[in-house]
Design a protein around this motif. Sequence first.
Motif, PDB file in Angstrom:
ATOM      1  N   UNK A   1     -32.947  15.116 -24.754  1.00 19.54           N
ATOM      2  CA  UNK A   1     -31.840  16.073 -24.792  1.00 19.54           C
ATOM      3  C   UNK A   1     -30.828  15.632 -25.832  1.00 19.54           C
ATOM      4  N   UNK A   2     -29.754  16.317 -25.894  1.00 16.08           N
ATOM      5  CA  UNK A   2     -28.695  16.019 -26.849  1.00 16.08           C
ATOM      6  C   UNK A   2     -27.911  14.772 -26.450  1.00 16.08           C
ATOM      7  N   UNK A   3     -27.214  14.191 -27.396  1.00 14.38           N
ATOM      8  CA  UNK A   3     -26.288  13.098 -27.114  1.00 14.38           C
ATOM      9  C   UNK A   3     -24.947  13.720 -26.741  1.00 14.38           C
ATOM     10  N   UNK A   4     -24.369  13.222 -25.670  1.00 14.19           N
ATOM     11  CA  UNK A   4     -23.089  13.761 -25.208  1.00 14.19           C
ATOM     12  C   UNK A   4     -22.079  12.644 -25.041  1.00 14.19           C
ATOM     13  N   UNK A   5     -20.835  13.026 -24.893  1.00 16.21           N
ATOM     14  CA  UNK A   5     -19.776  12.055 -24.672  1.00 16.21           C
ATOM     15  C   UNK A   5     -18.691  12.613 -23.777  1.00 16.21           C
ATOM     16  N   UNK A   6     -17.980  11.696 -23.144  1.00 15.39           N
ATOM     17  CA  UNK A   6     -16.778  12.017 -22.385  1.00 15.39           C
ATOM     18  C   UNK A   6     -15.673  11.125 -22.910  1.00 15.39           C
ATOM     19  N   UNK A   7     -14.600  11.735 -23.362  1.00 14.76           N
ATOM     20  CA  UNK A   7     -13.454  11.028 -23.905  1.00 14.76           C
ATOM     21  C   UNK A   7     -12.311  11.154 -22.905  1.00 14.76           C
ATOM     22  N   UNK A   8     -11.826  10.030 -22.378  1.00 14.31           N
ATOM     23  CA  UNK A   8     -10.717  10.021 -21.429  1.00 14.31           C
ATOM     24  C   UNK A   8      -9.413   9.794 -22.178  1.00 14.31           C
ATOM     25  N   UNK A   9      -8.358  10.435 -21.726  1.00 13.73           N
ATOM     26  CA  UNK A   9      -7.065  10.316 -22.397  1.00 13.73           C
ATOM     27  C   UNK A   9      -5.934  10.282 -21.382  1.00 13.73           C
ATOM     28  N   UNK A  10      -4.789   9.788 -21.823  1.00 14.24           N
ATOM     29  CA  UNK A  10      -3.541   9.856 -21.063  1.00 14.24           C
ATOM     30  C   UNK A  10      -2.425  10.129 -22.068  1.00 14.24           C
ATOM     31  N   UNK A  11      -1.652  11.173 -21.828  1.00  8.14           N
ATOM     32  CA  UNK A  11      -0.528  11.459 -22.718  1.00  8.14           C
ATOM     33  C   UNK A  11       0.472  10.325 -22.641  1.00  8.14           C
ATOM     34  N   UNK A  12       1.028   9.959 -23.784  1.00  8.88           N
ATOM     35  CA  UNK A  12       2.070   8.942 -23.883  1.00  8.88           C
ATOM     36  C   UNK A  12       3.403   9.674 -23.852  1.00  8.88           C
ATOM     37  N   UNK A  13       3.960   9.838 -22.685  1.00 12.43           N
ATOM     38  CA  UNK A  13       5.174  10.628 -22.533  1.00 12.43           C
ATOM     39  C   UNK A  13       4.832  12.058 -22.154  1.00 12.43           C
ATOM     40  N   UNK A  14       5.823  12.895 -22.216  1.00 10.00           N
ATOM     41  CA  UNK A  14       5.673  14.277 -21.763  1.00 10.00           C
ATOM     42  C   UNK A  14       5.036  15.148 -22.841  1.00 10.00           C
ATOM     43  N   UNK A  15       3.906  15.806 -22.519  1.00  8.82           N
ATOM     44  CA  UNK A  15       3.355  16.779 -23.463  1.00  8.82           C
ATOM     45  C   UNK A  15       4.171  18.061 -23.405  1.00  8.82           C
ATOM     46  N   UNK A  16       4.145  18.815 -24.491  1.00  2.00           N
ATOM     47  CA  UNK A  16       4.792  20.127 -24.454  1.00  2.00           C
ATOM     48  C   UNK A  16       3.755  21.162 -24.023  1.00  2.00           C
ATOM     49  N   UNK A  17       4.238  22.133 -23.264  1.00  2.00           N
ATOM     50  CA  UNK A  17       3.357  23.198 -22.792  1.00  2.00           C
ATOM     51  C   UNK A  17       3.848  24.513 -23.368  1.00  2.00           C
ATOM     52  N   UNK A  18       2.931  25.243 -23.990  1.00  2.00           N
ATOM     53  CA  UNK A  18       3.203  26.593 -24.466  1.00  2.00           C
ATOM     54  C   UNK A  18       2.271  27.502 -23.685  1.00  2.00           C
ATOM     55  N   UNK A  19       2.799  28.559 -23.063  1.00  2.00           N
ATOM     56  CA  UNK A  19       1.960  29.420 -22.258  1.00  2.00           C
ATOM     57  C   UNK A  19       2.337  30.865 -22.516  1.00  2.00           C
ATOM     58  N   UNK A  20       1.450  31.579 -23.156  1.00  2.00           N
ATOM     59  CA  UNK A  20       1.686  32.984 -23.477  1.00  2.00           C
ATOM     60  C   UNK A  20       1.510  33.812 -22.216  1.00  2.00           C
ATOM     61  N   UNK A  21       2.594  34.416 -21.744  1.00  2.00           N
ATOM     62  CA  UNK A  21       2.542  35.209 -20.520  1.00  2.00           C
ATOM     63  C   UNK A  21       2.691  36.702 -20.786  1.00  2.00           C
ATOM     64  N   UNK A  22       2.498  37.092 -22.041  1.00  2.00           N
ATOM     65  CA  UNK A  22       2.577  38.523 -22.348  1.00  2.00           C
ATOM     66  C   UNK A  22       1.262  39.187 -21.998  1.00  2.00           C
ATOM     67  N   UNK A  23       1.305  40.407 -21.435  1.00  2.00           N
ATOM     68  CA  UNK A  23       0.068  41.082 -21.071  1.00  2.00           C
ATOM     69  C   UNK A  23      -0.692  41.589 -22.288  1.00  2.00           C
TER      70      UNK A  23
END
Length: 137
Positions: free
Chosen positions: A115-137
Motif C-alpha cells: 500500500x501507500x506510505x502514510x504519516x501522522x504529524x502531531x502538533x501543539x500550538x505555541x500560544x493561542x491560535x487565531x480562529x477565523x470562522x465564516x458564518x455567512x449563509x
Amino acid sequence: MADLVGGTTGSVAASGFNCDVDGWSASVRVGEVTYRTFSSEWLSRKNISFTMEGSFTGTIQYDAANTAPMPTSTGGGINGVAFSGVSLVLTAHTGCTFTGTANITGIDLTRQASDRATGTWNFAFDGQPSMTWDETP
C-alpha cells in the motif's frame, strides 16, 4: 512553505512538512486548579490555561520538489530546530481556519508492503491560535 491539501475543502499548511493530507483533528484542552475555602467542604474549580493540539495524516509523496515529509539539515539529517515555531494553518472549509505558530511534537511514518506510505504529524500550538470562522449563509 509547502501547502498540504486534501479532502474536498479542508487542508493543512505546515511550513516544511509535506504530505497529501487525508485529514486533520485538533483538541482544545483546559488546565484547571481545584481548591476549597475553609467554609465549604466542596471543591471549586478555575480554568487557568488552554492549549490546542492535534494531528494531521496523509500520504507521503516522492520524486518531486518539496515532498520530503520533514525538514532536513544541510547534512541530510533531521533538523530539530525546524520542528519548533512552525507556521500552521488548519482549514476546515474556505473561510474557516485556525492559524498560528506550532511545534511538531512527533511524526509516525508507515510503509505497508502493498500500500501507500502514510504519516501522522502531531502538533501543539505555541500560544493561542487565531480562529477565523465564516458564518455567512
